[in-house]
Design a protein around this motif. Structure first.
Motif, PDB file in Angstrom:
ATOM      1  N   TYR A 135     -15.778  18.289   7.287  1.00 16.10           N
ATOM      2  CA  TYR A 135     -14.718  18.243   8.720  1.00 16.10           C
ATOM      3  C   TYR A 135     -14.003  16.596   8.623  1.00 16.10           C
ATOM      4  CZ  TYR A 135     -17.867  22.687   9.407  1.00 16.10           C
ATOM      5  OH  TYR A 135     -18.255  23.478   9.081  1.00 16.10           O
ATOM      6  N   ALA A 136     -13.044  16.154   8.857  1.00 13.27           N
ATOM      7  CA  ALA A 136     -12.392  15.226   8.840  1.00 13.27           C
ATOM      8  C   ALA A 136     -12.237  14.527  10.049  1.00 13.27           C
ATOM      9  CB  ALA A 136     -11.184  15.152   8.119  1.00 13.27           C
ATOM     10  N   TYR A 137     -12.262  16.221  11.037  1.00  8.06           N
ATOM     11  CA  TYR A 137     -11.850  15.831  12.294  1.00  8.06           C
ATOM     12  C   TYR A 137     -13.022  15.314  13.304  1.00  8.06           C
ATOM     13  CZ  TYR A 137     -14.285  20.078  12.957  1.00  8.06           C
ATOM     14  OH  TYR A 137     -15.154  22.004  13.188  1.00  8.06           O
ATOM     15  N   ASP A 138     -14.604  15.375  12.060  1.00  4.43           N
ATOM     16  CA  ASP A 138     -16.246  14.542  13.042  1.00  4.43           C
ATOM     17  C   ASP A 138     -15.954  13.549  12.559  1.00  4.43           C
ATOM     18  OD1 ASP A 138     -18.096  14.472  13.766  1.00  4.43           O
ATOM     19  OD2 ASP A 138     -18.524  16.673  13.542  1.00  4.43           O
ATOM     20  N   ASP A 139     -16.651  12.662  13.677  1.00  4.28           N
ATOM     21  CA  ASP A 139     -16.378  11.225  12.831  1.00  4.28           C
ATOM     22  C   ASP A 139     -17.807  11.094  11.944  1.00  4.28           C
ATOM     23  OD1 ASP A 139     -18.600  11.102  15.363  1.00  4.28           O
ATOM     24  OD2 ASP A 139     -17.009   9.558  16.419  1.00  4.28           O
ATOM     25  N   ALA A 140     -18.501  12.450  11.903  1.00  3.74           N
ATOM     26  CA  ALA A 140     -19.935  12.228  11.720  1.00  3.74           C
ATOM     27  C   ALA A 140     -19.897  11.823  10.298  1.00  3.74           C
ATOM     28  CB  ALA A 140     -20.847  12.953  11.750  1.00  3.74           C
ATOM     29  N   ILE A 141     -18.282  11.965   9.644  1.00  8.57           N
ATOM     30  CA  ILE A 141     -18.273  12.467   8.148  1.00  8.57           C
ATOM     31  C   ILE A 141     -18.177  10.481   7.495  1.00  8.57           C
ATOM     32  CG2 ILE A 141     -15.569  12.219   8.285  1.00  8.57           C
ATOM     33  CD1 ILE A 141     -15.248  14.219   6.149  1.00  8.57           C
ATOM     34  N   VAL A 142     -17.563   9.752   8.104  1.00  7.58           N
ATOM     35  CA  VAL A 142     -17.209   8.240   8.038  1.00  7.58           C
ATOM     36  C   VAL A 142     -18.342   7.462   7.135  1.00  7.58           C
ATOM     37  CG1 VAL A 142     -16.547   6.150   8.480  1.00  7.58           C
ATOM     38  CG2 VAL A 142     -16.080   8.239  10.460  1.00  7.58           C
ATOM     39  N   PRO A 143     -19.298   7.733   7.266  1.00 10.94           N
ATOM     40  CA  PRO A 143     -20.793   6.623   6.809  1.00 10.94           C
ATOM     41  C   PRO A 143     -20.479   7.774   5.933  1.00 10.94           C
ATOM     42  CG  PRO A 143     -21.700   7.472   8.913  1.00 10.94           C
ATOM     43  CD  PRO A 143     -20.375   8.183   8.831  1.00 10.94           C
ATOM     44  N   SER A 144     -20.404   8.895   4.960  1.00  8.68           N
ATOM     45  CA  SER A 144     -20.506   9.753   4.161  1.00  8.68           C
ATOM     46  C   SER A 144     -19.224   8.846   3.128  1.00  8.68           C
ATOM     47  CB  SER A 144     -20.809  10.929   4.163  1.00  8.68           C
ATOM     48  OG  SER A 144     -19.641  11.525   4.550  1.00  8.68           O
ATOM     49  N   LEU A 164      -6.578  12.673  14.798  1.00  5.45           N
ATOM     50  CA  LEU A 164      -8.127  12.080  14.393  1.00  5.45           C
ATOM     51  C   LEU A 164      -8.576  12.045  13.294  1.00  5.45           C
ATOM     52  CD1 LEU A 164     -10.456  11.709  16.464  1.00  5.45           C
ATOM     53  CD2 LEU A 164     -10.337  14.109  16.755  1.00  5.45           C
ATOM     54  N   ALA A 165      -8.567  13.435  12.217  1.00 10.48           N
ATOM     55  CA  ALA A 165      -8.829  13.374  11.535  1.00 10.48           C
ATOM     56  C   ALA A 165      -7.939  11.868  10.395  1.00 10.48           C
ATOM     57  CB  ALA A 165      -8.534  14.570   9.841  1.00 10.48           C
ATOM     58  N   ALA A 166      -6.809  11.295  10.376  1.00 15.89           N
ATOM     59  CA  ALA A 166      -6.558  10.012   9.375  1.00 15.89           C
ATOM     60  C   ALA A 166      -7.037   8.752  10.352  1.00 15.89           C
ATOM     61  CB  ALA A 166      -5.103  10.086   9.780  1.00 15.89           C
ATOM     62  N   ARG A 167      -7.574   8.772  11.397  1.00 19.05           N
ATOM     63  CA  ARG A 167      -8.208   8.079  11.743  1.00 19.05           C
ATOM     64  C   ARG A 167     -10.022   7.974  10.949  1.00 19.05           C
ATOM     65  NH1 ARG A 167      -6.314   8.309  18.172  1.00 19.05           N
ATOM     66  NH2 ARG A 167      -4.401   6.825  18.178  1.00 19.05           N
ATOM     67  N   ASN A 168     -10.324   8.708  11.648  1.00 18.97           N
ATOM     68  CA  ASN A 168     -11.743   8.150  10.215  1.00 18.97           C
ATOM     69  C   ASN A 168     -11.377   8.513   9.018  1.00 18.97           C
ATOM     70  OD1 ASN A 168     -13.205   9.665  13.036  1.00 18.97           O
ATOM     71  ND2 ASN A 168     -13.006  11.968  12.065  1.00 18.97           N
ATOM     72  N   GLY A 218      -9.276   6.081   7.564  1.00 22.51           N
ATOM     73  CA  GLY A 218      -8.566   4.979   8.098  1.00 22.51           C
ATOM     74  C   GLY A 218     -10.297   3.830   7.898  1.00 22.51           C
ATOM     75  N   ARG A 219     -11.082   3.922   9.087  1.00 23.70           N
ATOM     76  CA  ARG A 219     -11.801   3.516   9.420  1.00 23.70           C
ATOM     77  C   ARG A 219     -13.011   3.725   8.444  1.00 23.70           C
ATOM     78  NH1 ARG A 219     -15.128   5.230  13.258  1.00 23.70           N
ATOM     79  NH2 ARG A 219     -14.950   7.136  13.809  1.00 23.70           N
ATOM     80  N   SER A 220     -12.772   4.294   7.889  1.00 20.48           N
ATOM     81  CA  SER A 220     -13.888   4.469   6.412  1.00 20.48           C
ATOM     82  C   SER A 220     -13.192   3.466   5.692  1.00 20.48           C
ATOM     83  CB  SER A 220     -13.588   5.981   5.760  1.00 20.48           C
ATOM     84  OG  SER A 220     -12.914   6.408   4.776  1.00 20.48           O
ATOM     85  N   GLY A 221     -14.408   3.457   4.048  1.00 18.72           N
ATOM     86  CA  GLY A 221     -14.081   3.003   2.907  1.00 18.72           C
ATOM     87  C   GLY A 221     -13.331   3.639   2.240  1.00 18.72           C
ATOM     88  N   ALA A 222     -12.245   4.586   2.426  1.00 13.11           N
ATOM     89  CA  ALA A 222     -11.766   5.395   0.967  1.00 13.11           C
ATOM     90  C   ALA A 222     -10.534   4.620   1.047  1.00 13.11           C
ATOM     91  CB  ALA A 222     -11.836   6.760   2.205  1.00 13.11           C
ATOM     92  N   ASP A 223      -9.117   5.021   0.354  1.00 14.47           N
ATOM     93  CA  ASP A 223      -8.330   4.247  -0.218  1.00 14.47           C
ATOM     94  C   ASP A 223      -7.611   5.326   0.660  1.00 14.47           C
ATOM     95  OD1 ASP A 223      -9.115   1.890  -1.824  1.00 14.47           O
ATOM     96  OD2 ASP A 223     -10.098   4.006  -2.526  1.00 14.47           O
ATOM     97  N   VAL A 282       0.053  11.055  10.755  1.00 16.11           N
ATOM     98  CA  VAL A 282      -0.906  10.464   9.568  1.00 16.11           C
ATOM     99  C   VAL A 282      -0.851   9.215   9.278  1.00 16.11           C
ATOM    100  CG1 VAL A 282      -2.690  10.692   6.818  1.00 16.11           C
ATOM    101  CG2 VAL A 282      -1.807  12.885   8.920  1.00 16.11           C
ATOM    102  N   ARG A 283      -0.254   8.621   9.202  1.00 17.87           N
ATOM    103  CA  ARG A 283       0.479   7.416   8.745  1.00 17.87           C
ATOM    104  C   ARG A 283      -0.070   6.692   9.812  1.00 17.87           C
ATOM    105  NH1 ARG A 283      -0.325   4.072   5.002  1.00 17.87           N
ATOM    106  NH2 ARG A 283       1.513   5.240   3.477  1.00 17.87           N
ATOM    107  N   GLU A 284      -0.014   7.196  11.312  1.00 16.85           N
ATOM    108  CA  GLU A 284      -0.542   6.352  12.595  1.00 16.85           C
ATOM    109  C   GLU A 284      -1.463   6.568  12.400  1.00 16.85           C
ATOM    110  OE1 GLU A 284      -0.527   7.005  17.735  1.00 16.85           O
ATOM    111  OE2 GLU A 284       0.438   8.514  15.741  1.00 16.85           O
ATOM    112  N   GLY A 285      -2.828   8.171  12.317  1.00  8.51           N
ATOM    113  CA  GLY A 285      -3.604   7.234  12.148  1.00  8.51           C
ATOM    114  C   GLY A 285      -4.387   6.240  11.145  1.00  8.51           C
TER     115      GLY A 285
END
Length: 646
Positions: A74-83, A150-154, A156-161, A206-209
């Protein structure tokens, strides 16, 4: 370097890869609570350890209407970011990029997992879905585009490239592109400008986020593989417009929609490089954006030639890295040791449509990397003398694993060839690729110094003095309960001319034990009927292989008789009972072939157990069909596990 183009780095704009290989997005059903759990983490990390340049993490939902399988991200849920942070950190240790695929499958799949109506451009049902979708309103389109943001922001906030925007395979953005799926007459449908609007607006959001520094790729078709769909020339124009937009850092080119679902992950009877002409056409049309190619590129020589010819910039290798996560590293250090993908589709694509976690027939470590993956092989305290009886895939795998750990291994095979029933399964050209795993295992036995005895039928007395014995003695066909009949093996090895003869193949297995003799006998001129008590043939195959099997046999004139249970076979005919109506029917049969399953060949195991009373008797282990008749998947897995346990 033996493969200079594959191993060359790529630096174009934001995209920086250490080599020209990518592990492309594919569903694993390994996620946990919408995030990258430990099983998925280790699965992707294994491929990074093996040298792949980037991992495209499987489709992650951009909106609550998007999930199409259980265990979905679920990329729309910010719970994904730490993983995603953990995954990116792990991949980066091996200089491997982490790119997250953002996805919405639209009307392609049923709503069982989202538990919401399917959303699509128009109320057009996809070929593999039982449901008509809801035609999205302007407000819902805006809501979904906000979901991409929203998904792109999540991410973008993570360490993913970066992100890969999925618009291939009849996913929702691709449905907007298609005149088959998109019947709208407003600003979202009609002209190519309008049909591309959702794709371009989605990429902009997506680019914006995502921000300006991370990679944004897009996956599109090069052909819909249907006459009324989008053709290659229009996809070339779409690629030109994507390049001109300045939004994307690469274009990954695949093919197919649900109308040709059996070709999206091509089984072994589909030619290699099947989709590369589409990538080449797009590569010729764009100059500043790297192009990724996919589609049966498992052979490094093929992938290297594609890159050398300038037909693509990167190869996307899914099943090759599933079968052998060290595919790239081995190309540099020991290319002859690569474990081949055999495109059987049993554990990868096949499990997907059973809602089961991805596995692999030739690599038992898939999904079990923590316990069976790279670096987990236990060391031995004492070198033991190990006898393996049976040279099929399970026995060879046990011998390979035991020998690789340092044991002194002898393998006994009663026939003059290694490979067991796999050799029979390669009897028709469409299935010869199965034999590649046997060739690999034979080479590994030689490399590891296993003492192989062919034409040696070992008895219990012959195995005295060994510290451990592994029996991998296979299985034998069961007799037909309805009268005299050939076994599948007898039919396959026969050299008779079947021209003009009526052949009935009784299919009680739903697998190639029925379809191989049917195809071979049809090729030799027989009139063949495959009869099954089930509602359809091929129920033991993955859906792609089932479809190509049906198509191939139908083109050869093979008839399928369904819900027909055999009662008796005599006097040149087979009598059946219709399992639905109870009516009796007969079919002429000069020859009957009975594919009714196998019986475990466990006589040696029983003999060894009877001798096991002495304290100095060998440890006994059973592998594969001699335990219970199953498939190559179970045989190789059990061989690997036993070899590790010795």
């Amino acid at each position: 370097m033996p493969f200079p183009h594959l191993t060359a780095p790529l630096h174009v704009g934001r995209l920086h890869l250490k080599n020209r290989t990518v592990f492309p997005g594919h569903q694993t059903l390994m996620s946990h609570d919408g995030v990258v759990g430990d099983t998925m983490y280790r699965y992707y990390l294994e491929r990074a350890k093996g040298g792949v340049g980037a991992v495209v993490v499987e489709g992650a939902a951009v909106h609550p209407s998007a999930p199409k399988f259980p265990n979905y991200l679920y990329a729309y849920d910010d719970a994904i970011v730490p993983s995603l942070d953990r995954l990116a950190d792990g991949l980066h240790e091996f200089d491997c990029k982490a790119i997250v695929q953002l996805a919405h499958s639209g009307s392609r799949m049923p709503s069982l997992d989202s538990q919401r109506p399917l959303w699509a451009p128009s109320d057009v049902r996809s070929a593999i879905s039982p449901e008509f979708p809801h035609a999205m309103t302007e407000a819902e389109i805006a809501e979904l585009l906000d979901g991409y943001l929203l998904a792109a922001r999540n991410v973008g906030r993570s360490g993913a490239d970066g992100v890969e925007f999925h618009s291939a395979h009849e996913y929702l953005p691709g449905q907007f592109l298609s005149p088959v799926n998109n019947l709208r007459t407003d600003r979202w449908g009609g002209s190519l400008d309008n049909r591309m609007r959702f794709l371009l607006d989605g990429l902009a959001r997506v680019r914006e986020g995502l921000g300006e520094n991370k990679v944004l790729g897009v996956r599109i078709n090069g052909s819909d593989l249907r006459d009324d769909g989008v053709q290659t020339d229009e996809y070339v124009e779409i690629a030109r417009r994507l390049e001109a937009s300045g939004l994307v850092d690469y274009i990954s080119v695949s093919a197919g929609t649900s109308a040709a679902n059996h070709l999206i992950v091509p089984p072994m009877d589909v030619e290699e490089r099947v989709f590369t002409p589409y990538a080449a056409a797009i590569k010729a049309a764009v100059t500043s954006v790297p192009v990724f190619a996919v589609g049966r590129l498992k052979r490094p020589e093929t992938a290297e030639a594609l890159l050398a010819a300038g037909e693509a910039d990167v190869v996307a290798e899914a099943r090759a890295f599933i079968a052998d996560p060290e595919w790239l590293n081995k190309l540099v250090s020991a290319p002859d040791t690569v474990r081949p993908c055999i495109a059987c589709n049993q554990g990868c694509f096949g499990n997907l449509y059973l809602n089961r976690r991805l596995t692999c027939s030739v690599n038992p470590a898939v999904g079990r990397e923590a316990e069976l993956g790279l670096g987990t092989v236990p060391t031995i305290a004492v070198r033991r003398r190990v006898a393996v009886v049976g040279g099929g895939p399970g026995g060879m795998e046990a011998a390979i694993t035991a020998a690789s750990r340092g044991h002194d291994v002898t393998l006994f095979e009663a026939t003059g060839r290694l490979g067991g029933q796999v050799l029979l399964a390669t009897a028709v050209p469409a299935r010869t690729e199965l034999g590649e795993i046997v060739e690999h295992q034979v080479d590994e036995l030689t490399r590891l110094g296993v003492d192989v005895w062919l034409g040696a039928r070992a008895r219990a007395a012959d195995l005295a003095g060994y510290d451990a014995v592994v029996t991998a003695t296979g299985s034998t066909p069961r007799p037909a309960p309805f009268g005299a009949a050939l076994t599948p093996e007898e039919a396959i090895v026969s050299t008779e001319d079947w021209s003009g003869r009526d052949v009935v193949v009784v299919d009680d297995v739903g697998h190639f034990a029925a379809y191989l003799p049917a195809e071979l006998m049809a090729d030799r001129g027989a009139r063949v009927v495959v009869a099954t008590a089930k509602l359809t043939a091929g129920t033991g195959l993955d859906s792609a292989t089932m479809m190509t099997m049906h198509m191939r046999l139908a083109r050869k004139g093979v008839e399928f008789l369904v819900h027909a249970a055999p009662v008796s076979a005599s006097d040149g005919a087979v009598t059946f009972r219709d399992t639905l109506s109870g009516a009796s029917l007969t079919r002429p049969a000069d020859v009957v072939v009975a594919a009714v399953g196998n019986k475990a060949g466990d006589a040696l195991a029983h003999e060894l157990r009877d001798c096991a009373g002495s304290d100095d008797g060998p440890d006994l282990h059973l592998v594969g069909d001699c335990v219970a008749p199953r498939t190559i998947t179970e045989a190789i897995r059990e061989g690997r596990l036993v070899g590790r346990a010795l």
